[in-house]
Motif scaffolding. Structure first.
Motif, PDB file in Angstrom:
ATOM      1  N   ALA A 255       0.919  -1.343  -0.111  1.00 18.64           N
ATOM      2  CA  ALA A 255       0.123   0.053  -0.063  1.00 18.64           C
ATOM      3  C   ALA A 255       0.919   1.258  -0.123  1.00 18.64           C
ATOM      4  CB  ALA A 255      -0.897   0.048   1.400  1.00 18.64           C
ATOM      5  N   PRO A 256       0.226   2.657  -0.277  1.00 15.54           N
ATOM      6  CA  PRO A 256       1.146   3.797  -0.134  1.00 15.54           C
ATOM      7  C   PRO A 256       1.880   3.882   1.178  1.00 15.54           C
ATOM      8  CG  PRO A 256      -1.014   4.301  -1.152  1.00 15.54           C
ATOM      9  CD  PRO A 256      -0.900   2.746  -0.699  1.00 15.54           C
ATOM     10  N   ALA A 257       2.953   4.343   1.424  1.00 18.14           N
ATOM     11  CA  ALA A 257       3.623   4.610   2.292  1.00 18.14           C
ATOM     12  C   ALA A 257       2.990   5.318   3.467  1.00 18.14           C
ATOM     13  CB  ALA A 257       5.163   5.062   2.224  1.00 18.14           C
ATOM     14  N   GLY A 258       2.865   4.940   4.798  1.00 12.77           N
ATOM     15  CA  GLY A 258       2.219   5.421   5.797  1.00 12.77           C
ATOM     16  C   GLY A 258       1.038   4.752   6.106  1.00 12.77           C
TER      17      GLY A 258
ATOM     18  N   GLY B 276       1.313   2.311  -8.738  1.00 11.81           N
ATOM     19  CA  GLY B 276       2.814   2.766  -8.193  1.00 11.81           C
ATOM     20  C   GLY B 276       3.045   3.235  -6.905  1.00 11.81           C
ATOM     21  N   GLY B 277       4.199   2.829  -6.530  1.00  8.77           N
ATOM     22  CA  GLY B 277       4.729   3.305  -5.110  1.00  8.77           C
ATOM     23  C   GLY B 277       4.251   2.794  -3.754  1.00  8.77           C
ATOM     24  N   LEU B 278       3.848   1.334  -4.163  1.00 11.20           N
ATOM     25  CA  LEU B 278       3.534   0.575  -2.997  1.00 11.20           C
ATOM     26  C   LEU B 278       4.406   0.029  -2.287  1.00 11.20           C
ATOM     27  CD1 LEU B 278       0.212  -0.772  -4.762  1.00 11.20           C
ATOM     28  CD2 LEU B 278       0.368   1.253  -3.526  1.00 11.20           C
ATOM     29  N   VAL B 279       4.361  -0.101  -0.990  1.00 12.79           N
ATOM     30  CA  VAL B 279       5.544  -0.657  -0.112  1.00 12.79           C
ATOM     31  C   VAL B 279       4.833  -1.572   0.994  1.00 12.79           C
ATOM     32  CG1 VAL B 279       6.969   1.242  -0.166  1.00 12.79           C
ATOM     33  CG2 VAL B 279       5.275   1.231   1.451  1.00 12.79           C
ATOM     34  N   PRO B 280       5.320  -2.616   1.628  1.00  8.66           N
ATOM     35  CA  PRO B 280       4.550  -3.524   2.473  1.00  8.66           C
ATOM     36  C   PRO B 280       4.156  -2.819   3.630  1.00  8.66           C
ATOM     37  CG  PRO B 280       6.846  -4.586   1.674  1.00  8.66           C
ATOM     38  CD  PRO B 280       6.634  -3.215   1.292  1.00  8.66           C
ATOM     39  N   VAL B 281       3.044  -3.010   4.086  1.00 13.43           N
ATOM     40  CA  VAL B 281       2.277  -2.022   5.395  1.00 13.43           C
ATOM     41  C   VAL B 281       2.960  -2.910   6.460  1.00 13.43           C
ATOM     42  CG1 VAL B 281       0.072  -1.964   6.388  1.00 13.43           C
ATOM     43  CG2 VAL B 281       0.081  -2.180   3.897  1.00 13.43           C
ATOM     44  N   PRO B 282       3.462  -2.149   7.360  1.00  7.99           N
ATOM     45  CA  PRO B 282       4.122  -2.626   8.708  1.00  7.99           C
ATOM     46  C   PRO B 282       2.838  -3.672   9.338  1.00  7.99           C
ATOM     47  CG  PRO B 282       4.258  -0.319   8.464  1.00  7.99           C
ATOM     48  CD  PRO B 282       3.364  -0.703   7.346  1.00  7.99           C
TER      49      PRO B 282
END
Ligand SMILES: [Zn+2]
Ligand SMILES: [Zn+2]
Length: 187
Positions: A26-29, A85-91
């Motif tokens: 998901a998007p950062a944050g 674009g710009g998706l990162v693993p969700v903590p």
């Protein structure tokens, strides 16, 4: 035309491909989502890479059947339509039981024009929904128009690691105009 989703075998938990299981991107944050019925963290089911964006599907695993997990609107599941674009693993939320957060296996979901012998069917992309009960096309929470069927999901080939739709089938819908998604299941 129906595009099949076939089991492509194990894949990395954070792979940016269509898959069931693993961790959500998901998007950062982005904060790990919670169930609106019991407030526990939802289980991540699948991400599907669509023309309209990346569809992320979650469902509560704390009280199977107790949080109206089948409903497109009760909050026992969650569908997000994310930009590609710009998706990162969700903590992962600290202290949560990993079994509640994730399926027991990560499988690539390969889009294919036909079913292949030896590859389990994980679902379908687009076409007409194959309702097990009745037409339950959700209205978009943004514009109230009927949503577009995006994907159907089977529980998965291995009962130990599978999704729980009461032996039924999941249905994901999107509204491209509003960037919204909804998920429900029938059995
Ligand atoms: Zn719940
Ligand atoms: Zn809409």
């Amino acid at each position: 035309m129906t595009t099949w989703l076939l089991d492509g075998g194990p894949v990395a938990a954070d792979a940016p491909v269509s898959r069931t299981g693993g961790v959500p991107l998901a998007p950062a944050g982005t904060v790990w989502p919670v169930c609106r019925a019991c407030a526990g963290p939802l289980r991540f089911l699948a991400q599907l890479v669509l023309d309209a964006g990346v569809l992320a599907l979650f469902m509560c695993a704390h009280r199977p059947g107790g949080c109206a997990q089948w409903s497109p609107s009760a909050g026992g599941n969650l569908a997000l339509l994310l930009p590609a674009g710009g998706l990162v693993p969700v903590p992962v939320p600290r202290g949560a039981d990993p079994e509640v957060l994730a399926l027991g296996a990560v499988r690539a979901a390969l889009a294919a024009p036909a079913v292949t012998a030896g590859r389990a069917v994980l679902g379908v992309l687009g076409g007409e929904p194959d309702w097990l009960q009745y037409d339950e096309t959700p209205g978009c929470p943004g514009c109230a128009r009927p949503m577009e069927f995006a994907a159907g999901l089977e529980e998965g080939p291995d009962p130990v690691t599978s999704m729980n739709f009461g032996s039924g089938r999941g249905y994901a819908h999107v509204c491209r105009g509003c960037g919204r998604a909804a998920f429900l299941w029938q059995c």
